[in-house]
Design an enzyme around this catalytic site. Structure first.
Site, mmCIF file in Angstrom:
data_model
loop_
_atom_site.group_PDB
_atom_site.id
_atom_site.type_symbol
_atom_site.label_atom_id
_atom_site.label_comp_id
_atom_site.label_asym_id
_atom_site.label_seq_id
_atom_site.Cartn_x
_atom_site.Cartn_y
_atom_site.Cartn_z
ATOM 1 N N ASP A 102 -4.789 -3.361 3.093
ATOM 2 C CA ASP A 102 -4.798 -1.955 3.090
ATOM 3 C C ASP A 102 -4.902 -1.398 1.657
ATOM 4 O O ASP A 102 -4.432 -2.109 0.519
ATOM 5 C CB ASP A 102 -3.418 -1.662 3.567
ATOM 6 C CG ASP A 102 -3.254 -0.540 4.457
ATOM 7 O OD1 ASP A 102 -3.936 0.653 4.146
ATOM 8 O OD2 ASP A 102 -2.464 -0.387 5.474
ATOM 9 N N ASP A 206 -6.287 3.879 3.045
ATOM 10 C CA ASP A 206 -5.240 4.775 3.499
ATOM 11 C C ASP A 206 -5.398 6.235 3.094
ATOM 12 O O ASP A 206 -5.893 6.593 2.070
ATOM 13 C CB ASP A 206 -3.848 4.260 2.812
ATOM 14 C CG ASP A 206 -2.836 5.157 3.201
ATOM 15 O OD1 ASP A 206 -2.282 4.901 4.573
ATOM 16 O OD2 ASP A 206 -2.187 6.047 2.516
ATOM 17 N N GLU A 256 -9.057 5.682 6.990
ATOM 18 C CA GLU A 256 -8.135 6.541 7.867
ATOM 19 C C GLU A 256 -8.715 7.929 7.630
ATOM 20 O O GLU A 256 -8.213 8.423 6.108
ATOM 21 C CB GLU A 256 -6.607 6.301 7.405
ATOM 22 C CG GLU A 256 -5.775 6.882 8.361
ATOM 23 C CD GLU A 256 -4.233 7.125 7.756
ATOM 24 O OE1 GLU A 256 -3.316 7.194 8.476
ATOM 25 O OE2 GLU A 256 -3.956 6.911 6.534
ATOM 26 N N HIS A 327 0.900 1.275 13.297
ATOM 27 C CA HIS A 327 2.032 1.396 13.094
ATOM 28 C C HIS A 327 2.501 2.865 12.888
ATOM 29 O O HIS A 327 3.825 3.076 12.415
ATOM 30 C CB HIS A 327 2.348 0.715 11.572
ATOM 31 C CG HIS A 327 1.583 1.531 10.522
ATOM 32 N ND1 HIS A 327 0.076 1.491 10.458
ATOM 33 C CD2 HIS A 327 2.009 2.068 9.353
ATOM 34 C CE1 HIS A 327 -0.476 2.098 9.302
ATOM 35 N NE2 HIS A 327 0.570 2.602 8.925
ATOM 36 N N ASP A 328 1.925 3.817 13.022
ATOM 37 C CA ASP A 328 2.367 5.310 13.159
ATOM 38 C C ASP A 328 2.119 6.164 14.287
ATOM 39 O O ASP A 328 2.584 7.247 14.414
ATOM 40 C CB ASP A 328 0.981 6.106 12.203
ATOM 41 C CG ASP A 328 1.240 5.551 10.738
ATOM 42 O OD1 ASP A 328 2.299 5.219 10.213
ATOM 43 O OD2 ASP A 328 -0.162 5.739 9.835
#
Ligand code: NOJ
Length: 561
Positions: A102, A206, A256, A327-328
């Site tokens: 990440d 990210d 993302e 994870h969100d």
């Protein structure tokens, strides 16, 4: 080592996302870690996945579970050491699994050395690494503009030392880096090179669409997003990072991309543009929630339309990412199908398989989020104190302060969309703490772990896990899935109940049919599969499949090729 040959391996990858804090605890402190991951590499190999996306494992004070990084070149104490990391990568590579790290470079932690320096004085050499501005109003105590943090409240924090504000689009412990400063861009290039040289194979970038802000940081519309999403220099900066570092390695990137449209995604991912390889779009999520905050009733027709738009729009021009969970996001069975914790277990399994078929036979790079492969569901928040995530806690704080009468509504909403739904410990077995840890986990285990867990799934030939294994094996190297055109079958294009599409490549065809309903729905098997049933059933979630059937059974899915 640098390798200029780009194989674009991500086009035939199956990527498994690990949220390390919740995956497996190797040292018995209640927190997942790298030794825990190492202990589960055989599991990942058996599943058949070919790459792992690892959520941040760098040094961090954990205001946002590792998305606030205080040292980009070392491992978080709770997760282990750099030597553990090296052993993990070797273990992955030995099993033919690549590692995607990440890359969180829109912001750092306020405990990063750069920020600690930056806040010391206005002429500190690191001052320009971040955005510092005088406040408005007579006393200079009003935020410099109207931008709102993703975690609630103003995106500006006043700092006593130099009596200026700094920008943080996320928590106040996540100050935004100033990418307009060439020194910042060089730092990012260096750290990307550092991890690639250590053996990592790519990056999930990210909130990458936020890195370029409009000069002067003016007020924006509503929350200010238009001043920092797809900003003026975004393509220049990504192109530079690609040219200087990424192009020299056989690595992949996935951005993302909050707020991305199909047209913009083509700019980010077009092969000849040398920016990113692929992006995560959010339209499929916002189709289910307003700004990802207020959940909407799922409308399957809208969901289908969004997928089709992205499939058709990027074909031959860009590259999609195929995901339903991360994870969100809430768990997909709970979000798309049924969020009643007492849902019938047979229907849970059928629908988890159907959703997998629905998404993974489209074109793009598939992602499965830990636990999705066993059909994990949303958790149950009994009490305010069950909420651990900073986003949920902040939301509750704001509601209690400004509109306490809305607390019940907020709790109900969070039950559906809280990020903690996806962050409960991975359910390995029916043992204590779901086999995740010998100690009390940092976040409560989902109460259903005694029936939904890996051990149980391994022993059940009909499990979601065994279905995923088949699906992943079937997809691997399949030219039609990788390259084929995509079209919805006109006969069900307007249906809210049935999703039917076909993929065609070099005269060969795959037909995919999914029933979104918990009951039988009328279906014209002859029309869909051709009279006399040609083609083989490659995958289905029922033991027997009749291609001439006149009904689809509850959550039935069929892949014919
Ligand atoms: C997106 C990440 O997925 C999320 O978990 C995080 O809170 C924000 N970016 C800030 O880094």
């Amino acid at each position: 080592m640098a390798n200029p040959v780009k194989t674009r391996w991500y086009k035939d990858a199956f990527i498994y996302q690990i949220y390390p804090r919740s995956f497996c605890d190797g040292n018995g402190d209640g927190i997942g870690d790298i030794r825990g991951i190492i202990s589960r590499l055989d599991y990942l190999e058996e599943l058949g996945i070919t790459a792992v996306w690892l959520s941040p494992c760098y040094k961090s004070p954990n205001d946002d579970n590792g998305y606030d990084i205080s040292d980009y070149r070392d491992i978080m104490d709770e997760f282990g050491t750099l030597d553990d990391w090296k052993e993990m990568v070797k273990g992955m590579h030995d099993r033919g699994i690549k590692l995607v790290m990440d890359l969180v470079v829109n912001h750092t932690s306020d405990e990063h050395e750069w920020f600690k320096e930056s806040r010391k004085s206005k002429d500190n050499p690191y001052r320009g690494y971040y955005f510092w501005k005088k406040g408005r109003g007579k006393d200079g105590k009003k935020p410099p503009n109207n931008w709102i943090s993703r975690f609630g409240g103003s995106a500006w924090e006043y700092d006593e030392t130099t009596e200026e504000f700094y920008l943080h689009l996320f928590s106040k412990k996540q100050p935004d880096l100033n990418w307009d400063n060439p020194k910042v861009r060089k730092e990012v290039q260096d750290l990307v090179k550092y991890w690639l040289d250590l053996g990592c194979d790519g990056f999930r970038c990210d909130v990458i669409t936020y890195i370029s802000k409009v000069e002067g940081l003016p007020n924006g519309k509503l929350l200010g997003d238009d001043m920092f999403t797809h900003g003026p220099n975004i393509h220049k900066y990504l192109n530079e990072l690609n040219r200087e570092v990424l192009s020299k390695y056989d690595c992949m990137t996935v951005g993302e991309a909050a707020g991305v449209t199909v047209e913009q995604a083509i700019l980010y991912t077009g092969e000849e543009r040398d920016e990113l390889d692929t992006v995560f779009q959010f339209e499929q999520q916002t189709g289910n929630a307003i700004m990802q905050i207020i959940p909407l009733k799922v409308n399957h027709k809208r969901t289908k339309a969004i997928f089709s738009k992205w499939q058709k729009g990027l074909y031959g021009k860009g590259w999609n990412s195929l995901y339903l969970e991360n994870h969100d996001q809430p768990r997909c069975v709970s979000r798309y199908i049924n969020d009643n914790p007492d849902m019938d277990d047979g229907l849970r399994k059928l629908s988890a398989k159907m959703l997998a078929v629905m998404i993974y036979f489209q074109q793009g790079t598939p992602y499965v989020y830990q636990g999705q492969e066993i059909g994990m569901t949303n958790t149950t928040f009994r009490d305010e104190s069950d909420h651990v995530d900073i986003m949920s806690r902040n939301a509750l704080k704001i509601v209690k302060k400004y509109a306490p009468f809305l607390k019940g509504f907020a709790m109900k909403t969070l039950q559906k969309i809280s990020r903690d739904n996806a962050r409960t410990p991975m359910q390995w077995s029916a043992e204590k703490n779901a086999g995740f840890s010998a100690a009390e986990p940092w976040i409560k285990v989902n109460e259903n772990y005694t029936s939904i867990n890996v051990e149980e799934a391994k022993n059940d030939p009909d499990s979601v896990l065994n279905f995923f294994k088949k699906l992943i094996a079937l997809r691997k190297g399949n030219e039609i899935v990788i390259n084929g055109t995509y079209d919805e079958l006109p006969i069900y294009a307007e249906s809210r109940k049935i999703y039917a599409y076909e993929r065609v490549w070099k005269g060969k065809k795959l037909t995919v049919v999914c029933n979104f309903c918990a009951e039988d729905v009328p279906f014209d098997g002859k029309a869909v599969f051709g009279n006399g049933a040609r083609g083989r059933v490659l995958l289905s979630n029922y033991a027997e499949t009749d291609l001439n059937a006149e009904t689809l059974r509850p959550y039935e899915c069929i892949v014919v090729g």
